[in-house]
Design a protein around this motif. Structure first.
Motif, mmCIF file in Angstrom:
data_model
loop_
_atom_site.group_PDB
_atom_site.id
_atom_site.type_symbol
_atom_site.label_atom_id
_atom_site.label_comp_id
_atom_site.label_asym_id
_atom_site.label_seq_id
_atom_site.Cartn_x
_atom_site.Cartn_y
_atom_site.Cartn_z
ATOM 1 N N ALA A 29 -11.853 64.219 70.701
ATOM 2 C CA ALA A 29 -13.655 64.164 70.723
ATOM 3 C C ALA A 29 -14.066 63.083 71.806
ATOM 4 C CB ALA A 29 -14.032 63.887 69.359
ATOM 5 N N TRP A 30 -13.285 62.084 71.886
ATOM 6 C CA TRP A 30 -13.995 60.970 72.757
ATOM 7 C C TRP A 30 -13.094 60.234 73.693
ATOM 8 C CZ3 TRP A 30 -14.450 55.421 71.863
ATOM 9 C CH2 TRP A 30 -13.651 54.964 70.805
ATOM 10 N N GLY A 31 -13.340 59.630 74.843
ATOM 11 C CA GLY A 31 -12.674 59.250 75.701
ATOM 12 C C GLY A 31 -12.852 57.673 75.654
ATOM 13 N N LEU A 32 -11.739 56.803 75.764
ATOM 14 C CA LEU A 32 -11.947 55.527 75.800
ATOM 15 C C LEU A 32 -10.828 55.009 76.886
ATOM 16 C CD1 LEU A 32 -13.001 52.765 74.546
ATOM 17 C CD2 LEU A 32 -11.094 52.649 73.165
ATOM 18 N N VAL A 33 -11.378 53.872 77.768
ATOM 19 C CA VAL A 33 -10.457 53.550 79.038
ATOM 20 C C VAL A 33 -9.789 52.547 78.266
ATOM 21 C CG1 VAL A 33 -10.334 52.485 81.178
ATOM 22 C CG2 VAL A 33 -12.275 54.382 80.782
ATOM 23 N N ALA B 93 -9.109 40.400 81.367
ATOM 24 C CA ALA B 93 -8.269 41.480 81.020
ATOM 25 C C ALA B 93 -8.972 42.852 80.539
ATOM 26 C CB ALA B 93 -7.301 40.894 79.981
ATOM 27 N N ALA B 94 -10.039 42.559 79.832
ATOM 28 C CA ALA B 94 -10.888 44.021 79.602
ATOM 29 C C ALA B 94 -11.680 44.619 80.832
ATOM 30 C CB ALA B 94 -11.820 43.593 78.334
ATOM 31 N N ARG C 218 -8.076 57.646 77.740
ATOM 32 C CA ARG C 218 -7.513 58.146 76.751
ATOM 33 C C ARG C 218 -8.191 58.933 75.903
ATOM 34 N NH1 ARG C 218 -3.282 55.274 72.411
ATOM 35 N NH2 ARG C 218 -2.538 57.084 71.327
ATOM 36 N N ARG C 219 -7.949 60.110 75.507
ATOM 37 C CA ARG C 219 -8.811 60.852 74.614
ATOM 38 C C ARG C 219 -8.426 60.715 72.900
ATOM 39 N NH1 ARG C 219 -13.332 62.271 76.934
ATOM 40 N NH2 ARG C 219 -13.545 63.578 74.984
ATOM 41 N N LEU C 220 -9.252 60.139 72.247
ATOM 42 C CA LEU C 220 -9.208 59.815 70.614
ATOM 43 C C LEU C 220 -9.898 60.973 69.711
ATOM 44 C CD1 LEU C 220 -9.780 56.149 71.304
ATOM 45 C CD2 LEU C 220 -7.424 57.217 71.433
ATOM 46 N N ASP C 221 -9.046 61.020 68.766
ATOM 47 C CA ASP C 221 -9.619 61.649 67.681
ATOM 48 C C ASP C 221 -10.720 61.037 66.930
ATOM 49 O OD1 ASP C 221 -7.975 63.818 68.203
ATOM 50 O OD2 ASP C 221 -6.714 63.370 66.342
ATOM 51 N N LEU C 222 -11.597 61.843 66.402
ATOM 52 C CA LEU C 222 -12.780 61.214 65.637
ATOM 53 C C LEU C 222 -13.391 61.981 64.432
ATOM 54 C CD1 LEU C 222 -15.233 59.256 66.774
ATOM 55 C CD2 LEU C 222 -16.516 61.438 67.162
ATOM 56 N N LEU C 223 -13.587 61.047 63.334
ATOM 57 C CA LEU C 223 -14.045 61.489 62.292
ATOM 58 C C LEU C 223 -15.470 61.842 62.270
ATOM 59 C CD1 LEU C 223 -12.110 59.363 59.449
ATOM 60 C CD2 LEU C 223 -11.598 61.802 60.262
ATOM 61 N N ALA D 188 -12.597 47.382 68.195
ATOM 62 C CA ALA D 188 -12.034 47.573 69.679
ATOM 63 C C ALA D 188 -10.427 47.204 69.908
ATOM 64 C CB ALA D 188 -13.099 46.851 70.702
ATOM 65 N N ARG D 189 -10.151 45.991 69.389
ATOM 66 C CA ARG D 189 -8.779 45.458 69.700
ATOM 67 C C ARG D 189 -7.752 46.569 68.959
ATOM 68 N NH1 ARG D 189 -10.948 40.665 68.213
ATOM 69 N NH2 ARG D 189 -10.036 40.509 66.162
ATOM 70 N N SER D 190 -8.072 47.051 67.778
ATOM 71 C CA SER D 190 -7.169 48.054 67.016
ATOM 72 C C SER D 190 -7.137 49.251 67.919
ATOM 73 C CB SER D 190 -7.817 48.412 65.630
ATOM 74 O OG SER D 190 -8.961 49.199 65.779
ATOM 75 N N LEU D 191 -8.133 49.649 68.797
ATOM 76 C CA LEU D 191 -8.049 50.957 69.592
ATOM 77 C C LEU D 191 -7.293 50.809 70.768
ATOM 78 C CD1 LEU D 191 -11.411 52.175 69.015
ATOM 79 C CD2 LEU D 191 -9.640 53.084 68.050
ATOM 80 N N GLY D 192 -6.693 49.270 71.061
ATOM 81 C CA GLY D 192 -5.927 49.024 72.161
ATOM 82 C C GLY D 192 -6.928 48.327 73.204
#
Length: 279
Positions: free
Chosen positions: A270-274, A111-112, A122-127, A100-104
């Motif tokens: 593929a997916w969104g992370l806030v 804070a989280a 933010r939309r992120l790519d997925l394998l 989770a931290r590596s993703l920002g």
């Protein structure tokens, strides 16, 4: 990046391992989220209840309070339900949260939680592999050497014994450790977009695959030459196929295999992370 109004309703799913690992951080996160938005708090007792809560979220935006395993579980469930594209996830990391931290995602509970309320999707790519598994961070072949907790007996108490054992396994507390031997060099065929990067005749020390940006994965192959590690081979592509004899791989927080062949493809956005606004 899409922003959210604090009037939006939230579904806060608190993973049971997080409650055991750090109850104080869980309490702080729940208080901040409840004070800033209309939040329904869900306390599932196990993976099945976790899945039901996520599936019944309705119009509420899901917030996972938990470790990396809980995050991967949520993304996997949404992917397999074919609901990932329309559902932005938020995370309050509690426990083992390197992914989770590596993703920002910010590391602290306050804070989280503030990011959940004030951040932007933010939309992120997925394998995605040919077995419908997902990789959010880095894929490693073979799994890196690690120290694993020795088995700990659990008293048989009704039908919850299996889940209590699972929670103890996930809880980041000082375990009794036993060494796992370092992996031996592997003979693998690695293909990127149908082109062979390394073949079975060349032993390799390791292969790593990471979803990048723009629908491309970053692939690094570290071959061996006369017993010494050679210069890494680095390529990018949309599909990665690895074949060999019964190899294992680490995907995010779990180890899978053995398999003889596996193909991963990149799904762009593929997916969104806030994440924090402006990240």
């Amino acid at each position: 990046m899409a922003t959210f109004a604090t009037s939006e309703q939230l579904l806060v799913i608190i993973d049971p391992a997080a409650r055991q690992a750090d109850g104080e951080s869980v309490r702080i996160a729940k208080d901040v989220l409840s004070a800033g938005a209309a939040a329904k708090v869900c306390l599932p007792d196990g993976p099945e209840e976790f899945a039901r809560a996520l599936g019944r979220r309705g119009s509420r935006r899901p917030v996972v309070v938990g470790d990396d395993r809980a995050l991967v579980r949520a993304v996997t469930l949404l992917h397999r339900a074919r609901e990932l594209a329309g559902c932005g996830l938020s995370v309050v990391p509690v426990g083992e949260t390197a992914l989770a931290r590596s993703l920002g995602v910010p590391g602290g509970a306050v804070a989280a939680a503030r990011t959940v309320l004030d951040g932007a999707e933010r939309r992120l790519d997925l394998l995605v592999d040919d077995g419908d598994g997902v990789v959010l961070g880095t894929l490693g072949i073979p799994p890196e050497p690690m120290r694993a907790p020795a088995a700990e007996p659990v008293a048989a108490v009704s039908g919850r014994t299996w889940y209590r054992s699972l929670v103890r396994t996930l809880a980041p507390r000082p375990p009794r450790l036993s060494a796992i031997p370092a992996p031996r060099p592997s003979r693998l065929r690695v293909e990127v977009d149908g082109k062979t990067v390394v073949d079975l005749g060349q032993p390799v020390a390791a292969v790593s695959v990471t979803p990048g940006t723009g629908g491309l994965a970053r692939v690094e192959v570290r071959p061996l030459s006369l017993g010494a590690e050679a210069t890494p081979l680095r390529v990018c592509g949309r599909t990665v196929t690895v074949a060999g004899t019964d190899f294992r791989y680490r995907a995010d927080s779990g180890v899978s295999g053995p398999v003889r062949r596996r193909t991963w493809r990149v799904v762009e956005g593929a997916w969104g992370l806030v994440l924090p606004a402006g990240a």
